[in-house]
Write a protein that holds these residues in place. Structure first.
Motif, PDB file in Angstrom:
ATOM      1  N   TYR A 166      -9.050 124.589  55.135  1.00 21.09           N
ATOM      2  CA  TYR A 166      -8.197 124.078  54.054  1.00 21.09           C
ATOM      3  C   TYR A 166      -7.060 123.225  54.621  1.00 21.09           C
ATOM      4  O   TYR A 166      -6.763 122.135  54.119  1.00 21.09           O
ATOM      5  N   ALA A 167      -6.428 123.731  55.727  1.00 20.81           N
ATOM      6  CA  ALA A 167      -5.296 123.008  56.314  1.00 20.81           C
ATOM      7  C   ALA A 167      -5.706 121.660  56.887  1.00 20.81           C
ATOM      8  O   ALA A 167      -4.889 120.736  56.972  1.00 20.81           O
ATOM      9  N   LEU A 168      -6.971 121.531  57.261  1.00 20.32           N
ATOM     10  CA  LEU A 168      -7.462 120.275  57.851  1.00 20.32           C
ATOM     11  C   LEU A 168      -8.113 119.356  56.816  1.00 20.32           C
ATOM     12  O   LEU A 168      -8.513 118.240  57.153  1.00 20.32           O
ATOM     13  N   SER A 169      -8.222 119.822  55.597  1.00 21.49           N
ATOM     14  CA  SER A 169      -8.969 119.064  54.594  1.00 21.49           C
ATOM     15  C   SER A 169      -8.195 117.830  54.126  1.00 21.49           C
ATOM     16  O   SER A 169      -6.970 117.743  54.237  1.00 21.49           O
ATOM     17  N   SER A 170      -8.944 116.893  53.621  1.00 20.98           N
ATOM     18  CA  SER A 170      -8.366 115.634  53.136  1.00 20.98           C
ATOM     19  C   SER A 170      -7.325 115.916  52.050  1.00 20.98           C
ATOM     20  O   SER A 170      -7.571 116.687  51.117  1.00 20.98           O
ATOM     21  N   GLY A 171      -6.181 115.320  52.203  1.00 21.60           N
ATOM     22  CA  GLY A 171      -5.121 115.504  51.220  1.00 21.60           C
ATOM     23  C   GLY A 171      -4.139 116.590  51.590  1.00 21.60           C
ATOM     24  O   GLY A 171      -3.036 116.656  51.017  1.00 21.60           O
ATOM     25  N   TYR A 172      -4.519 117.457  52.521  1.00 27.63           N
ATOM     26  CA  TYR A 172      -3.640 118.566  52.911  1.00 27.63           C
ATOM     27  C   TYR A 172      -3.275 118.532  54.398  1.00 27.63           C
ATOM     28  O   TYR A 172      -2.403 119.271  54.838  1.00 27.63           O
ATOM     29  N   TYR A 173      -3.964 117.683  55.156  1.00 24.37           N
ATOM     30  CA  TYR A 173      -3.764 117.635  56.608  1.00 24.37           C
ATOM     31  C   TYR A 173      -2.295 117.392  56.957  1.00 24.37           C
ATOM     32  O   TYR A 173      -1.697 118.147  57.739  1.00 24.37           O
ATOM     33  N   ASP A 174      -1.690 116.360  56.400  1.00 23.41           N
ATOM     34  CA  ASP A 174      -0.298 116.030  56.725  1.00 23.41           C
ATOM     35  C   ASP A 174       0.668 117.093  56.218  1.00 23.41           C
ATOM     36  O   ASP A 174       1.633 117.454  56.900  1.00 23.41           O
ATOM     37  N   ALA A 175       0.395 117.613  55.042  1.00 26.17           N
ATOM     38  CA  ALA A 175       1.304 118.576  54.437  1.00 26.17           C
ATOM     39  C   ALA A 175       1.331 119.898  55.199  1.00 26.17           C
ATOM     40  O   ALA A 175       2.383 120.544  55.307  1.00 26.17           O
ATOM     41  N   TYR A 176       0.183 120.294  55.753  1.00 26.25           N
ATOM     42  CA  TYR A 176       0.108 121.602  56.411  1.00 26.25           C
ATOM     43  C   TYR A 176      -0.016 121.473  57.928  1.00 26.25           C
ATOM     44  O   TYR A 176       0.921 121.766  58.671  1.00 26.25           O
ATOM     45  N   TYR A 177      -1.153 121.012  58.428  1.00 29.14           N
ATOM     46  CA  TYR A 177      -1.377 120.945  59.868  1.00 29.14           C
ATOM     47  C   TYR A 177      -0.391 119.982  60.534  1.00 29.14           C
ATOM     48  O   TYR A 177       0.211 120.305  61.569  1.00 29.14           O
ATOM     49  N   GLY A 178      -0.197 118.826  59.950  1.00 29.85           N
ATOM     50  CA  GLY A 178       0.737 117.857  60.525  1.00 29.85           C
ATOM     51  C   GLY A 178       2.161 118.392  60.576  1.00 29.85           C
ATOM     52  O   GLY A 178       2.865 118.217  61.577  1.00 29.85           O
ATOM     53  N   SER A 179       2.578 119.051  59.518  1.00 27.25           N
ATOM     54  CA  SER A 179       3.929 119.624  59.484  1.00 27.25           C
ATOM     55  C   SER A 179       4.077 120.733  60.514  1.00 27.25           C
ATOM     56  O   SER A 179       5.129 120.869  61.160  1.00 27.25           O
ATOM     57  N   ALA A 180       3.030 121.538  60.677  1.00 27.83           N
ATOM     58  CA  ALA A 180       3.074 122.618  61.661  1.00 27.83           C
ATOM     59  C   ALA A 180       3.230 122.068  63.078  1.00 27.83           C
ATOM     60  O   ALA A 180       3.948 122.630  63.907  1.00 27.83           O
ATOM     61  N   GLN A 181       2.579 120.956  63.361  1.00 27.38           N
ATOM     62  CA  GLN A 181       2.705 120.354  64.684  1.00 27.38           C
ATOM     63  C   GLN A 181       4.117 119.809  64.914  1.00 27.38           C
ATOM     64  O   GLN A 181       4.632 119.821  66.037  1.00 27.38           O
TER      65      GLN A 181
END
Length: 504
Positions: free
Chosen positions: A372-387
């Motif tokens: 889910y965190a890597l899925s289109s539309g959520y990558y920046d909001a979740y995985y990108g923010s975590a990085q």
């Protein structure tokens, strides 16, 4: 036998080198102990008695011939079942890999074999290293030898419990978010997560490749230093491997044993103490700080504000990487294969049936979160923010190490909890890693050493964190604290573990 199994690895090595003991005697003593108590503790998934004794006999013959051997030659060791071993079943605690026999050794296993340490077997763990309690193994719970109603930590509870039950003098663990240090804290053992890349990850079944790190599980700081120097160093097979040689750790530990910490600055991480920590855990931590101060150390407080977001960032980055790494378990290439009972046998339906049967609930939960965190539309909001949070954590470490040589905290906010207590509340389970996770996100080395018992009679851990590539610092501080505490107690804390009754 009791005397042998309670010796540290360094003491065993000295007695082997002096001829007071043979490796066969030592190895057989631990195999006898495994046979007597592991039916209760369940620290091992696989025991390799014949192979261990074969290595032990070879060591004794070479020593009798006057051959030059590694200092730990002949000292038995256990290996976490996420590390691949040529010709020996490697399960990663999962039904997905039950019966899988790897055709090669991990680099660290190659080094162990070259040094001729008898391998006692493979230890139990949370499935694919996902868990903080070893309640998520497909091969049953591992019990805490201090109280068999309680968890031994995770994911490497098997390695820590094996040492606490005197079934092995040394073990290998892996640490993705605290899986060496947290079990060490709750079982009264020493656990070390080396600097990321300083011990080869080649041959480790990956959960989260940017976080995973193998390291020593031992009874003393000197034992950890000896094992760290053996398994560490550059490996061309691992693209993340550092070029640094694995040296200076034993010397640093021996320096620490003098008890003099004059001029050493020790930083208490403000965000990793106080509220939320069990009173007995906090009390032992403050007592240990006073011990270090008495040894000449300067105590300062440092603040790492981003550490409060480390747990959230970790539980986005780790599942994202895990979902990618575990995609290879598809029922097509190796491991378990389950075909649908009805309808056409298509690749998609075989994958679904295999993963449904082969993965446990916790693994499925993390794969879903990661996907889910890597899925289109959520990558920046979740995985990108975590990085981005990860970068802030690294910066906080850099700033803190300008004020202190090492940072310290309790290893875990509580002592070992009882089985089932947190299974229905994954978030409560995840909070056990709150103090250990920042080190993995930043790649810095960390160590947990036992620093007493809480009010419930269970072991407590003291965590030491050092800058990247400065692992030797934590060995010096850890050995100094360990030595002072052993003088206070009259013996190593691990030797105060309750006796286990052998099976009838």
């Amino acid at each position: 036998m009791t005397n042998i199994i309670k010796l540290s690895a360094n003491d065993i090595a000295e007695k082997l080198n002096s001829g007071e003991l043979t490796s066969v005697e030592v190895t057989q003593a631990f195999l006898d102990r495994i046979a007597a108590v592991d039916g209760t503790i369940n620290a091992f998934v696989t025991v390799t008695a014949d192979d261990a004794l074969t290595t032990a006999r070879e060591v004794d013959e070479l020593r009798a011939q006057g051959a030059t051997l590694h200092p730990l030659a002949g000292v038995p060791i256990a290996i976490k079942d996420v590390v691949v071993t040529d010709g020996v079943q490697t399960t990663a605690g999962s039904k997905m890999l039950e019966g899988w026999i790897p055709p090669y050794d991990a680099t660290l296993v190659e080094k162990i074999k070259e040094a001729k340490l008898p391998i006692l077997g493979k230890t139990n763990m949370d499935e694919f290293a996902m868990g903080s309690s070893t309640e998520h193994s497909a091969y049953g719970n591992t019990l805490n030898p201090w109280d068999t109603d309680r968890i031994p930590g995770g994911s490497g509870g098997g390695s820590a419990a094996a040492l606490a039950a005197f079934e092995a003098p040394l073990a290998i663990g892996t640490d993705t978010g605290g899986s060496i240090r947290q079990p060490g804290a709750v079982t009264g053992t020493v656990g070390v997560k080396p600097t990321y890349g300083s011990v080869s990850r080649y041959g480790l079944i990956a959960m989260a490749s940017s976080l995973d790190q193998a390291g020593p599980v031992t009874r003393t700081v000197v034992d950890a230093a000896l094992l760290h120097e053996l398994i560490g160093g550059h490996d061309p097979k691992d693209s993340t491997s550092l070029p640094d040689p694995a040296e200076g750790y034993v010397a640093a530990a021996q320096q620490g044993l003098t008890g003099d910490l004059t001029g050493v600055r020790i930083g208490i991480v403000k965000e990793l103490t106080g509220e939320g920590y069990q009173p007995g855990v906090q009390a032992r931590f403050e007592e240990s700080i006073n011990t270090l101060r008495a040894a000449g150390a300067e105590i300062v407080e440092v603040s790492c504000p981003s550490f409060t977001s480390a747990l959230a960032a970790y539980y986005l980055i780790m599942p994202a990487e895990a979902s990618s790494n575990l995609a290879k378990f598809d029922g097509m290439r190796f491991g378990l294969r389950v075909e649908p009972t009805e309808g056409p046998v298509t690749a998609e339906r075989v994958m679904a049936a295999t993963r449904g049967a082969g993965f446990g609930d916790e693994v499925k939960r993390r794969i879903i979160i990661g996907t889910y965190a890597l899925s289109s539309g959520y990558y920046d909001a979740y995985y990108g923010s975590a990085q981005k949070v990860r970068t802030l954590i690294q910066r906080d470490f850099t700033a803190a190490f300008e004020k202190a040589d090492v940072l310290v905290s309790p290893t875990s906010p509580t002592t070992a909890f009882k089985f089932g207590e947190k299974l229905d509340d994954p978030l409560a389970m995840y909070l056990n890693d709150i103090a250990t996770i920042p080190a993995n996100l930043a790649g810095v080395p960390g160590m947990s050493i036992p620093n007493g018992l809480s009010d419930d009679g269970m072991p407590v851990g003291f965590q030491i964190l050092a800058p990247i590539r400065e692992d030797a610092r934590m060995y010096r501080i850890g050995a100094a604290l360990e030595s002072a505490l052993e003088k206070q107690w009259g013996e190593p804390l691990i030797n105060r573990a309750p006796e286990l009754e052998a099976q009838a």
